[in-house]
Design an enzyme around this catalytic site. Structure first.
Site, mmCIF file in Angstrom:
data_model
loop_
_atom_site.group_PDB
_atom_site.id
_atom_site.type_symbol
_atom_site.label_atom_id
_atom_site.label_comp_id
_atom_site.label_asym_id
_atom_site.label_seq_id
_atom_site.Cartn_x
_atom_site.Cartn_y
_atom_site.Cartn_z
ATOM 1 N N GLN A 222 0.828 -1.204 0.000
ATOM 2 C CA GLN A 222 0.000 0.000 0.000
ATOM 3 C C GLN A 222 0.870 1.264 0.000
ATOM 4 O O GLN A 222 0.341 2.360 -0.115
ATOM 5 C CB GLN A 222 -0.929 0.005 1.227
ATOM 6 C CG GLN A 222 -1.876 -1.176 1.270
ATOM 7 C CD GLN A 222 -2.759 -1.225 2.512
ATOM 8 O OE1 GLN A 222 -2.932 -2.288 3.082
ATOM 9 N NE2 GLN A 222 -3.314 -0.098 2.948
ATOM 10 N N ARG A 372 -8.815 -1.699 8.199
ATOM 11 C CA ARG A 372 -9.766 -0.683 7.785
ATOM 12 C C ARG A 372 -10.154 0.277 8.912
ATOM 13 O O ARG A 372 -11.333 0.436 9.245
ATOM 14 C CB ARG A 372 -11.009 -1.356 7.200
ATOM 15 C CG ARG A 372 -11.638 -0.484 6.113
ATOM 16 C CD ARG A 372 -12.640 -1.225 5.280
ATOM 17 N NE ARG A 372 -13.096 -0.348 4.226
ATOM 18 C CZ ARG A 372 -13.896 -0.714 3.253
ATOM 19 N NH1 ARG A 372 -14.342 -1.937 3.191
ATOM 20 N NH2 ARG A 372 -14.270 0.136 2.334
ATOM 21 N N CYS A 373 -9.147 0.876 9.481
ATOM 22 C CA CYS A 373 -9.401 1.837 10.553
ATOM 23 C C CYS A 373 -8.155 2.679 10.699
ATOM 24 O O CYS A 373 -7.052 2.175 10.635
ATOM 25 C CB CYS A 373 -9.719 1.091 11.838
ATOM 26 S SG CYS A 373 -8.813 1.553 13.295
ATOM 27 N N GLU A 742 -12.887 4.132 5.513
ATOM 28 C CA GLU A 742 -12.931 3.266 6.690
ATOM 29 C C GLU A 742 -14.087 3.551 7.627
ATOM 30 O O GLU A 742 -14.353 2.761 8.542
ATOM 31 C CB GLU A 742 -11.620 3.436 7.474
ATOM 32 C CG GLU A 742 -10.403 3.037 6.692
ATOM 33 C CD GLU A 742 -9.126 3.657 7.232
ATOM 34 O OE1 GLU A 742 -9.085 4.900 7.337
ATOM 35 O OE2 GLU A 742 -8.202 2.928 7.555
HETATM 36 N N1 MCN Z 1 -14.286 9.455 -2.053
HETATM 37 C C1 MCN Z 1 -15.174 10.335 -2.621
HETATM 38 N N2 MCN Z 1 -15.581 11.445 -1.913
HETATM 39 C C2 MCN Z 1 -15.125 11.687 -0.651
HETATM 40 C C3 MCN Z 1 -14.223 10.779 -0.056
HETATM 41 C C4 MCN Z 1 -13.803 9.674 -0.798
HETATM 42 O O1 MCN Z 1 -15.613 10.097 -3.751
HETATM 43 N N3 MCN Z 1 -15.503 12.768 0.022
HETATM 44 C C5 MCN Z 1 -13.762 8.301 -2.815
HETATM 45 C C6 MCN Z 1 -12.282 8.498 -3.105
HETATM 46 O O2 MCN Z 1 -12.044 9.307 -4.173
HETATM 47 C C7 MCN Z 1 -11.797 7.072 -3.260
HETATM 48 C C8 MCN Z 1 -12.667 6.331 -2.243
HETATM 49 O O3 MCN Z 1 -13.836 7.145 -2.040
HETATM 50 O O4 MCN Z 1 -12.018 6.617 -4.562
HETATM 51 C C9 MCN Z 1 -11.947 6.160 -0.889
HETATM 52 O O5 MCN Z 1 -11.325 7.344 -0.573
HETATM 53 P P1 MCN Z 1 -10.608 7.708 0.818
HETATM 54 O O6 MCN Z 1 -11.601 7.810 1.888
HETATM 55 O O7 MCN Z 1 -9.738 8.866 0.559
HETATM 56 O O8 MCN Z 1 -9.713 6.425 1.165
HETATM 57 P P2 MCN Z 1 -8.419 5.894 0.409
HETATM 58 O O9 MCN Z 1 -8.589 6.022 -1.027
HETATM 59 O O10 MCN Z 1 -7.205 6.436 1.055
HETATM 60 O O11 MCN Z 1 -8.551 4.364 0.711
HETATM 61 C C10 MCN Z 1 -8.096 3.813 1.934
HETATM 62 C C11 MCN Z 1 -9.219 3.184 2.697
HETATM 63 C C12 MCN Z 1 -8.626 2.274 3.691
HETATM 64 S S1 MCN Z 1 -7.478 2.893 4.735
HETATM 65 C C13 MCN Z 1 -8.962 0.957 3.716
HETATM 66 S S2 MCN Z 1 -8.296 0.001 4.937
HETATM 67 C C14 MCN Z 1 -9.823 0.392 2.718
HETATM 68 C C15 MCN Z 1 -10.729 1.372 2.112
HETATM 69 O O12 MCN Z 1 -10.104 2.507 1.787
HETATM 70 N N4 MCN Z 1 -9.327 -0.575 1.931
HETATM 71 C C16 MCN Z 1 -10.041 -0.930 0.813
HETATM 72 N N5 MCN Z 1 -11.573 0.891 1.179
HETATM 73 C C17 MCN Z 1 -11.218 -0.196 0.432
HETATM 74 N N6 MCN Z 1 -11.933 -0.553 -0.657
HETATM 75 C C18 MCN Z 1 -11.493 -1.585 -1.419
HETATM 76 N N7 MCN Z 1 -12.224 -1.937 -2.498
HETATM 77 N N8 MCN Z 1 -10.360 -2.269 -1.128
HETATM 78 C C19 MCN Z 1 -9.629 -1.973 -0.045
HETATM 79 O O13 MCN Z 1 -8.514 -2.637 0.214
HETATM 80 CU CU1 CUM Z 2 -6.486 1.344 8.446
HETATM 81 S S1 CUM Z 2 -6.396 -0.216 7.346
HETATM 82 MO MO1 CUM Z 2 -6.343 1.078 5.882
HETATM 83 O O1 CUM Z 2 -5.410 2.168 6.781
HETATM 84 O O2 CUM Z 2 -5.250 0.532 4.883
#
Ligand code: MCN
Ligand code: CUM
Length: 788
Positions: A222, A372-373, A742
């Protein structure tokens, strides 16, 4: 929110279909295991059946005689290069391969290199190891007791199994608040060990090209850039310098935090490739993934909450034992050994709080990662949401009313919590109100009273969580000293199409779509015309990767800032072409037009063409920009979840009848993707609430080491999620967006647990630890005389 751009442009707010899906649904993704190189060798790992034992002898003769087997690698082999230990992300040390003893069941003991996967597996089975069992410590309380066997004998002066003590908050003010409290509740809460079980397990293909001295590693990570730097720091002395290392995260089949750490298998594969000059593939099987990869949670919590008789909450006090297994390999920001656990005052305006955590060594796999946290936020949310519910029931008040009374109010933002966080924005009452209306809360409470009179068990549980995602700011957040910023680099080609690269790495979240949407919003270039790339350290700008829902808050913001720089240059080009001053141009997504003469205009595509064909003298050619974004604060998404359960009085089975989830992640980029994130997240919250747990017997044998016992919910167990949202923009994020990936996993378990206790409270039940299995509930029902 009505989108500012047309569906053809596809900026923010459009439920655009995912650009990555055509390749995924046709089976054309490229995962690590799809990488095949000429002459590639296979690695398989011999694992320990014991949780704690001396290694007396490793006999490799039979393995070496197995057809196809080329070598057996042991800790002694790695010791020659000082590669038998490696640093963890929390500056502890972890064995790559053991030299003298093993510390947990399923630990790596030796590795077999062969010409095929089958030969490697046969070779691993043929390695014979003599062990001399040592006393096993599985219970962290016993690990701290006087006389407990000291596990980390490799640490010279270590006399016990205590790793660190950490505390936060005002102890005296908290103690005073408790001394003078009118009502207090106290509860032991155990949040069990769980393991991420993403569809794709971990693995890598390592290829050291001896001609060019270049190491390329395709790996399930990641955080590819951080891995490159760590590899260079650890193995620079054997010639692996940073410009000679290329880490590629290809498509990833789910990360969920489990693909943040460095596992021994990666390091052994790299070492094997450096020694042989051949590509080496290592892919975990399902049971290795479940038994040996980093765990999550495993917090033994004692929490106390104080209040006035009228239900005004005043103070929170928490003591916790954190079981880290044999080494602290947590994926936390360096400054916070207990992650962001101190966001545990949650959505409530508490005046005083104090939290203490002690890290402990046991004979278990190392960790903890977050599942996922955002670094221990689930633990924090579960604790405060259980405690608030407990207090409401204790006082005989409605749990929704007690929450409403104590929420941080919209006008209090930015809000400084008792434990020092500055919440950016929120409207907690609004989200709970909406959830209550959607589920018909008042009606459900009436139904519950009637059902209870008929001996039926029905419960309603609420969780009004506050998340904390998007690390940096770099002032407080780093991993092994690497500051937690993130990046975006955009290049607009002459014909107005673009490529943008990021320091993050999607594992299924849909970044190829949503980043393109952010750029479409900011530049007016259609999202379909923007290619998004992540995960290749030779091409992407440096970033800290995707976890802790930081991509949107940090790299998403970088995209907006970089796009702004591109727009600024495009404006100069438009002014040059239209022969007006820059100030006389007005921007709407995709076009500059002359103030007062809207027919005179230049599109962003025309500006791009001019950047290469007609740029003014004195201006550099090209249209590109990069941003390394250091967020001024974290983002604080929140939500209110309400769950209705019916409990089978005969079997103890908990049936989720309804589950309404109202989320608020500020401005939304792609509503469909956010809904998908929430659906997946809720199912991953259901999992530990009712099903998943990894425990150990007294000899350290894993319970739950395969999918026969580790119950990952399927579509059959998953209820129909009813989702909705409110929108409270983040004031400091350039797009007003907060993370969401998360939230649902963090918020859901408490809603389910609270619903179960709500159903059983009148029988005298005060708490049930997750996972709430039929057996646990049935025993309670039997003890209370409900069933026999
Ligand atoms: N998004 C959006 N509008 C927002 C916030 C987010 O459209 N206001 C969209 C983002 O553009 C992105 C998705 O939602 O496409 C998730 O965005 P974000 O909250 O920024 O999280 P990350 O992209 O950094 O993803 C990490 C987060 C984590 S930490 C875990 S654990 C997890 C999760 O995402 N792992 C996943 N969701 C997952 N989903 C899939 N399919 N697979 C994982 O491994
Ligand atoms: Cu908190 S599990 Mo995610 O941070 O990849």
């Amino acid at each position: 929110m009505t989108p500012r751009t047309s569906p053809e442009v596809g900026g923010m707010g459009h439920s655009m279909r995912r650009k990555e899906d055509p390749r995924f649904i046709r089976g054309k993704g490229t995962y690590v295991d799809d990488v095949e190189l000429p002459g590639m060798l296979w690695l398989d790992i011999v694992r320990s059946p014991y949780a704690h034992a001396k290694i007396v002898r490793i006999d490799t003769a039979k393995a070496l005689a197995t057809p196809g087997v080329l070598a057996v690698i042991t800790g002694k082999d790695l010791e020659k290069y000082n590669l038998h230990w490696m640093p963890t992300l929390m500056s502890d040390t972890q064995m790559v391969l053991p030299v003298d003893k093993v510390m947990y069941q399923a630990q790596e003991v030796a590795a077999v290199l062969a010409t095929s996967r089958y030969a490697a597996a046969d070779g691993a089975a043929a390695v014979s190891v003599d062990y001399d069992p040592l006393p096993v410590v599985v219970d962290p309380k016993k690990a701290l007791a006087p006389g407990a066997p000291v596990l980390r004998t490799d640490k010279k002066d270590k006399k016990d199994n205590h790793i660190w003590h950490w505390e936060w908050g005002d102890r005296n003010a908290t103690d005073r608040a408790f001394d003078g409290a009118e009502v207090t509740v106290k509860q032991d809460i155990y949040i069990p060990r769980i393991h991420v079980s993403s569809i794709e397990t971990c693995g890598c293909v390592a290829y050291f090209d001896k001609v060019n001295d270049k190491l390329t590693v395709w790996m399930t990570t990641q955080a590819p850039h951080a891995i490159r730097t760590v590899f260079a720091l650890v193995a620079g002395h054997v010639g692996l310098e940073e410009h000679k290392i290329r880490i590629i995260s290809p498509d990833i089949g789910g990360g969920f935090g489990g693909k943040v750490p460095v596992y021994p298998g990666y390091v052994i594969a790299v070492a094997a490739s450096v020694l042989t000059g051949k590509p080496v593939k290592w892919i975990e099987d399902r049971m290795e993934n479940l038994q040996a990869d980093s765990f999550a949670r495993d917090y033994h919590i004692t929490a106390e909450l104080a209040a006035k008789k009228d239900g005004t909450l005043t103070a929170l006090r928490i003591k916790t034992l954190a079981d880290h297994g044999y080494t602290d390999a947590a994926a936390n920001p360096s400054k916070f050994p207990a992650g962001l656990f101190h966001v545990c005052t949650g959505s409530y305006d508490l005046k005083a709080a104090h939290v203490e955590v002690d890290g402990v060594y046991t004979n278990k796999p190392p960790g903890g990662i977050a599942y996922r946290c955002s670094f221990r936020v689930t633990e924090a949310v579960h604790t405060i949401e259980r405690m608030v519910d407990l207090m409401a029931h204790q006082l005989g008040q409605d749990p929704a009313e007690l929450r409403m009374k104590n929420f941080v109010k919209p006008e209090q933002f930015p809000y400084k919590s008792a434990l020092g966080w500055e919440y950016d924005s929120g409207n907690y009452g609004g989200a709970l109100q909406k959830a209550m209306e959607q589920i018909g809360y008042a009606q459900l409470r009436r139904e519950q009273v009637e059902k209870r009179q008929r001996g039926q068990l029905m419960g309603i549980g609420i969780s009004s969580f506050t998340e904390i995602v998007g690390a940096g700011p770099s002032k407080h957040f780093d991993i092994l000293g690497l500051k937690m910023f993130d990046s975006c680099e955009i290049r607009v080609h002459p014909t107005g199409k673009a490529i943008a690269r990021f320091g993050t790495k999607s594992q299924g979240q849909g970044h190829e779509t949503t980043y393109a949407q952010i750029l479409a919003e900011e530049l007016g270039i259609p999202a379909k015309d923007i290619q998004i790339e992540e995960g290749d350290t030779d091409t992407a700008p440096y970033g800290l990767g995707t976890y802790a829902s930081r991509s949107t808050p940090v790299a998403g913001a970088a995209a907006a800032v970089a796009a702004g720089k591109v727009r600024d240059k495009a404006r100069k080009l438009a002014a040059h072409m239209l022969e007006v001053a820059e100030e006389d141009l007005v921007w709407e997504p995709g076009k500059f037009s002359v103030k007062g003469a809207p027919s005179k205009s230049k599109t962003i595509q025309e500006c791009a063409f001019a950047a290469y064909t007609n740029h003014p003298q004195g201006m550099e050619a090209g249209l590109e920009a990069v941003s390394y974004y250091d967020p001024p604060n974290l983002t604080y998404p929140f939500g209110s979840y309400i769950c209705v359960v019916d409990i089978d009085t005969g079997t103890g089975e908990v049936k989720i009848r309804r589950f309404v989830a109202i989320d608020d992640c500020g401005n939304i980029i792609n509503p469909m993707i956010v809904e998908g994130q929430v659906h997946g997240g809720l199912t991953m919250g259901l999992a530990p609430a009712l099903y998943e747990e990894i425990s150990y017997d007294e000899n350290g044998n894993i319970q739950g080491g395969s999918f026969i016992d580790y119950l990952v919910p399927t579509a059959v167990e998953t209820p129909k999620w009813e989702v909705g949202n409110t929108v409270t923009p983040s004031p400091h994020h350039p797009l007003g967006a907060k993370g969401v990936g998360e939230s649902a996993t963090v918020g859901a378990p408490a809603a389910i647990a609270n619903a179960v206790v709500d159903a059983l409270w009148h029988l005298g039940v005060r708490h049930v630890d997750i996972p709430i299995t039929p057996a646990k509930v049935w025993k309670l029902l039997r003890d209370k005389g409900v069933t026999e």
